[in-house]
Design a protein around this motif. Structure first.
Motif, PDB file in Angstrom:
ATOM      1  N   GLU A  48       6.054   6.314 -13.979  1.00 49.04           N
ATOM      2  CA  GLU A  48       4.787   7.162 -14.251  1.00 49.04           C
ATOM      3  C   GLU A  48       4.422   8.263 -12.955  1.00 49.04           C
ATOM      4  O   GLU A  48       3.770   9.125 -13.176  1.00 49.04           O
ATOM      5  N   ILE A  49       5.163   8.220 -11.971  1.00 50.36           N
ATOM      6  CA  ILE A  49       5.306   9.164 -10.751  1.00 50.36           C
ATOM      7  C   ILE A  49       6.319   9.990 -10.938  1.00 50.36           C
ATOM      8  O   ILE A  49       7.507   9.511 -10.218  1.00 50.36           O
ATOM      9  N   THR A  50       6.611  11.274 -11.267  1.00 49.90           N
ATOM     10  CA  THR A  50       7.873  11.921 -11.487  1.00 49.90           C
ATOM     11  C   THR A  50       7.687  13.070 -10.237  1.00 49.90           C
ATOM     12  O   THR A  50       8.800  13.513 -10.510  1.00 49.90           O
ATOM     13  N   ASP A  51       6.685  13.500  -9.438  1.00 50.23           N
ATOM     14  CA  ASP A  51       6.903  14.591  -8.534  1.00 50.23           C
ATOM     15  C   ASP A  51       6.197  14.418  -7.410  1.00 50.23           C
ATOM     16  O   ASP A  51       5.295  13.431  -7.305  1.00 50.23           O
ATOM     17  N   ARG A  52       6.418  15.008  -6.623  1.00 50.81           N
ATOM     18  CA  ARG A  52       5.684  14.877  -5.011  1.00 50.81           C
ATOM     19  C   ARG A  52       4.167  15.069  -4.934  1.00 50.81           C
ATOM     20  O   ARG A  52       3.489  14.175  -4.590  1.00 50.81           O
ATOM     21  N   THR A  53       3.660  16.132  -5.920  1.00 49.60           N
ATOM     22  CA  THR A  53       2.172  16.120  -5.980  1.00 49.60           C
ATOM     23  C   THR A  53       1.686  14.998  -6.651  1.00 49.60           C
ATOM     24  O   THR A  53       0.503  14.546  -5.926  1.00 49.60           O
ATOM     25  N   ARG A  54       2.046  14.197  -7.524  1.00 57.44           N
ATOM     26  CA  ARG A  54       1.494  13.121  -8.258  1.00 57.44           C
ATOM     27  C   ARG A  54       1.614  11.970  -7.063  1.00 57.44           C
ATOM     28  O   ARG A  54       0.833  11.149  -6.807  1.00 57.44           O
ATOM     29  N   ALA A  55       2.984  11.935  -6.429  1.00 62.54           N
ATOM     30  CA  ALA A  55       2.884  10.976  -5.219  1.00 62.54           C
ATOM     31  C   ALA A  55       1.997  10.779  -4.199  1.00 62.54           C
ATOM     32  O   ALA A  55       1.415  10.203  -3.619  1.00 62.54           O
ATOM     33  N   GLU A  56       1.619  12.263  -3.931  1.00 69.45           N
ATOM     34  CA  GLU A  56       0.663  12.541  -2.753  1.00 69.45           C
ATOM     35  C   GLU A  56      -0.714  12.205  -3.270  1.00 69.45           C
ATOM     36  O   GLU A  56      -1.616  11.523  -2.640  1.00 69.45           O
ATOM     37  N   GLU A  57      -0.942  12.248  -4.668  1.00 68.86           N
ATOM     38  CA  GLU A  57      -2.191  11.989  -5.190  1.00 68.86           C
ATOM     39  C   GLU A  57      -2.636  10.488  -5.124  1.00 68.86           C
ATOM     40  O   GLU A  57      -3.668  10.060  -5.074  1.00 68.86           O
ATOM     41  N   ILE A  58      -1.415   9.510  -5.129  1.00 68.81           N
ATOM     42  CA  ILE A  58      -1.756   8.153  -4.989  1.00 68.81           C
ATOM     43  C   ILE A  58      -1.624   7.613  -3.725  1.00 68.81           C
ATOM     44  O   ILE A  58      -1.762   6.269  -3.703  1.00 68.81           O
ATOM     45  N   ARG A  59      -1.696   8.121  -2.714  1.00 75.01           N
ATOM     46  CA  ARG A  59      -1.499   7.803  -1.399  1.00 75.01           C
ATOM     47  C   ARG A  59      -2.441   6.789  -1.339  1.00 75.01           C
ATOM     48  O   ARG A  59      -3.492   7.156  -1.534  1.00 75.01           O
ATOM     49  N   ASN A  60      -2.230   5.886  -0.497  1.00 74.63           N
ATOM     50  CA  ASN A  60      -3.406   4.814  -0.048  1.00 74.63           C
ATOM     51  C   ASN A  60      -3.717   3.773  -1.171  1.00 74.63           C
ATOM     52  O   ASN A  60      -4.457   2.922  -0.918  1.00 74.63           O
ATOM     53  N   THR A  61      -3.174   4.145  -2.376  1.00 73.46           N
ATOM     54  CA  THR A  61      -3.463   3.167  -3.525  1.00 73.46           C
ATOM     55  C   THR A  61      -2.606   1.725  -3.291  1.00 73.46           C
ATOM     56  O   THR A  61      -1.562   1.716  -2.897  1.00 73.46           O
ATOM     57  N   ARG A  62      -3.195   0.676  -3.500  1.00 72.95           N
ATOM     58  CA  ARG A  62      -2.733  -0.496  -3.217  1.00 72.95           C
ATOM     59  C   ARG A  62      -2.025  -1.142  -4.657  1.00 72.95           C
ATOM     60  O   ARG A  62      -2.521  -0.900  -5.764  1.00 72.95           O
ATOM     61  N   ARG A  86       0.875  -1.108  -0.009  1.00 72.41           N
ATOM     62  CA  ARG A  86       0.234  -0.010  -0.095  1.00 72.41           C
ATOM     63  C   ARG A  86       0.942   1.285   0.019  1.00 72.41           C
ATOM     64  O   ARG A  86       1.732   1.334   0.629  1.00 72.41           O
ATOM     65  N   ILE A  87       0.688   2.117  -0.871  1.00 64.81           N
ATOM     66  CA  ILE A  87       1.454   3.356  -0.891  1.00 64.81           C
ATOM     67  C   ILE A  87       1.243   4.136   0.135  1.00 64.81           C
ATOM     68  O   ILE A  87       0.054   4.358   0.606  1.00 64.81           O
ATOM     69  N   GLY A  88       2.322   4.736   0.620  1.00 58.20           N
ATOM     70  CA  GLY A  88       2.136   5.670   1.781  1.00 58.20           C
ATOM     71  C   GLY A  88       2.630   7.219   1.420  1.00 58.20           C
ATOM     72  O   GLY A  88       2.267   7.592   0.166  1.00 58.20           O
ATOM     73  N   ARG A  89       3.377   7.933   2.272  1.00 59.80           N
ATOM     74  CA  ARG A  89       3.800   9.107   2.117  1.00 59.80           C
ATOM     75  C   ARG A  89       4.594   9.427   1.102  1.00 59.80           C
ATOM     76  O   ARG A  89       5.554   8.481   0.767  1.00 59.80           O
ATOM     77  N   PRO A  90       4.695  10.331   0.235  1.00 60.67           N
ATOM     78  CA  PRO A  90       5.800  10.610  -0.557  1.00 60.67           C
ATOM     79  C   PRO A  90       7.141  11.111   0.143  1.00 60.67           C
ATOM     80  O   PRO A  90       7.082  11.288   1.447  1.00 60.67           O
ATOM     81  N   HIS A  91       8.282  10.570  -0.591  1.00 66.72           N
ATOM     82  CA  HIS A  91       9.487  10.787   0.002  1.00 66.72           C
ATOM     83  C   HIS A  91      10.397  11.532  -0.925  1.00 66.72           C
ATOM     84  O   HIS A  91      10.953  11.102  -2.273  1.00 66.72           O
ATOM     85  N   GLY A  92      10.577  12.949  -0.569  1.00 56.34           N
ATOM     86  CA  GLY A  92      11.299  13.856  -1.500  1.00 56.34           C
ATOM     87  C   GLY A  92      10.589  14.419  -2.603  1.00 56.34           C
ATOM     88  O   GLY A  92       9.008  14.404  -2.359  1.00 56.34           O
ATOM     89  N   ILE A  93      10.985  14.880  -3.203  1.00 56.98           N
ATOM     90  CA  ILE A  93      10.418  15.873  -4.613  1.00 56.98           C
ATOM     91  C   ILE A  93      10.380  15.167  -5.839  1.00 56.98           C
ATOM     92  O   ILE A  93       9.277  15.699  -6.699  1.00 56.98           O
ATOM     93  N   ARG A  94      11.037  14.093  -6.002  1.00 55.56           N
ATOM     94  CA  ARG A  94      10.873  13.516  -7.403  1.00 55.56           C
ATOM     95  C   ARG A  94       9.918  12.090  -7.507  1.00 55.56           C
ATOM     96  O   ARG A  94      10.018  11.504  -8.534  1.00 55.56           O
ATOM     97  N   GLY A  95       8.982  11.960  -6.558  1.00 56.28           N
ATOM     98  CA  GLY A  95       7.743  11.234  -6.900  1.00 56.28           C
ATOM     99  C   GLY A  95       8.061   9.749  -6.092  1.00 56.28           C
ATOM    100  O   GLY A  95       7.248   8.705  -6.052  1.00 56.28           O
ATOM    101  N   GLU A  96       9.339   9.710  -5.351  1.00 54.76           N
ATOM    102  CA  GLU A  96       9.441   8.487  -4.653  1.00 54.76           C
ATOM    103  C   GLU A  96       8.391   8.108  -3.359  1.00 54.76           C
ATOM    104  O   GLU A  96       8.053   9.461  -3.001  1.00 54.76           O
ATOM    105  N   VAL A  97       7.941   7.254  -3.118  1.00 48.63           N
ATOM    106  CA  VAL A  97       7.076   6.994  -2.088  1.00 48.63           C
ATOM    107  C   VAL A  97       7.544   5.717  -1.147  1.00 48.63           C
ATOM    108  O   VAL A  97       8.164   5.025  -1.671  1.00 48.63           O
ATOM    109  N   SER A  98       6.963   5.819   0.213  1.00 51.49           N
ATOM    110  CA  SER A  98       7.139   4.627   0.887  1.00 51.49           C
ATOM    111  C   SER A  98       6.054   4.137   0.756  1.00 51.49           C
ATOM    112  O   SER A  98       4.785   4.220   0.321  1.00 51.49           O
ATOM    113  N   VAL A  99       6.281   2.592   1.131  1.00 46.79           N
ATOM    114  CA  VAL A  99       5.232   1.692   1.074  1.00 46.79           C
ATOM    115  C   VAL A  99       4.946   0.730   2.363  1.00 46.79           C
ATOM    116  O   VAL A  99       6.140   0.454   3.020  1.00 46.79           O
ATOM    117  N   GLU A 100       3.855   0.290   2.489  1.00 47.23           N
ATOM    118  CA  GLU A 100       3.587  -0.779   3.516  1.00 47.23           C
ATOM    119  C   GLU A 100       3.669  -2.190   2.938  1.00 47.23           C
ATOM    120  O   GLU A 100       2.687  -2.390   2.177  1.00 47.23           O
TER     121      GLU A 100
END
Length: 173
Positions: free
Chosen positions: A63-77, A6-20
């Motif tokens: 497909e995820i290149t910035d923090r804004t998009r990373a935040e939009e997909i938070r909680n996506t499985r 499950r996608i969690g918080r963004p990490h940095g500004i380049r679209g990286e995300v933490s995951v559960e």
């Protein structure tokens, strides 16, 4: 397809995300080039990097290149096909539905497996009891010591109070 993270918080500004992580095989599942389906469906995601930071798995996708998009997909499985492991404890959830649940102590029938739910700590077998109540049974070896797909049953060794149709557990915890 199985839920593997499950996608969690963004990490940095380049679209990286933490995951559960929700798979027992993260090293095999999260390899560069892997493709994941998503739930809700936001389109496929192609993994470009995977690393650990501060004890969390961090993933980057083509497909995820910035923090804004990373935040939009938070909680996506993230969903992926099952990896064939030489693990006797790996079952497709569809194989479990309909199995008869019996007590390991005396073989008495306590219900039928209705479905498998992915919990935050471990998977849960949802057992429909004869009264119509549903019991959530942690799908761990200590409580579900035997899954016999061919025989059509699972054996349970539940702690007292886990099943709602009377206290018929074989384990006094």
């Amino acid at each position: 397809m199985n839920v593997v993270a499950r996608i969690g918080r963004p990490h940095g500004i380049r679209g990286e995300v933490s995951v559960e992580v929700l798979t027992d095989m993260p090293r095999e599942q999260f390899v560069v080039g892997a493709e994941f389906a998503t739930e809700p469906d936001i389109g496929g995601l192609h993994l470009t990097s995977a690393r650990y930071g501060n004890g969390r798995l961090l993933l980057a996708f083509e497909e995820i290149t910035d923090r804004t998009r990373a935040e939009e997909i938070r909680n996506t499985r993230l969903l992926a096909a099952s990896i064939d492991a030489e693990d006797d404890d790996a079952w497709d959830p569809a194989q479990l539905v309909g199995l008869t649940a019996k007590l390991a102590s005396d073989g008495s029938i306590v219900g039928t497996v209705a479905r498998l739910e992915h919990g935050p700590a471990q998977d849960l077998l949802v057992v429909s009891e004869p009264s119509g109540a549903e019991a959530l049974v942690p799908f761990v070896h200590a409580i579900v010591p035997v899954v016999d797909i061919e025989a059509g049953n699972v054996l349970l060794d539940p702690p007292g109070g886990l099943l709602t149709d009377g206290d018929r557990s074989g384990n006094d915890v």
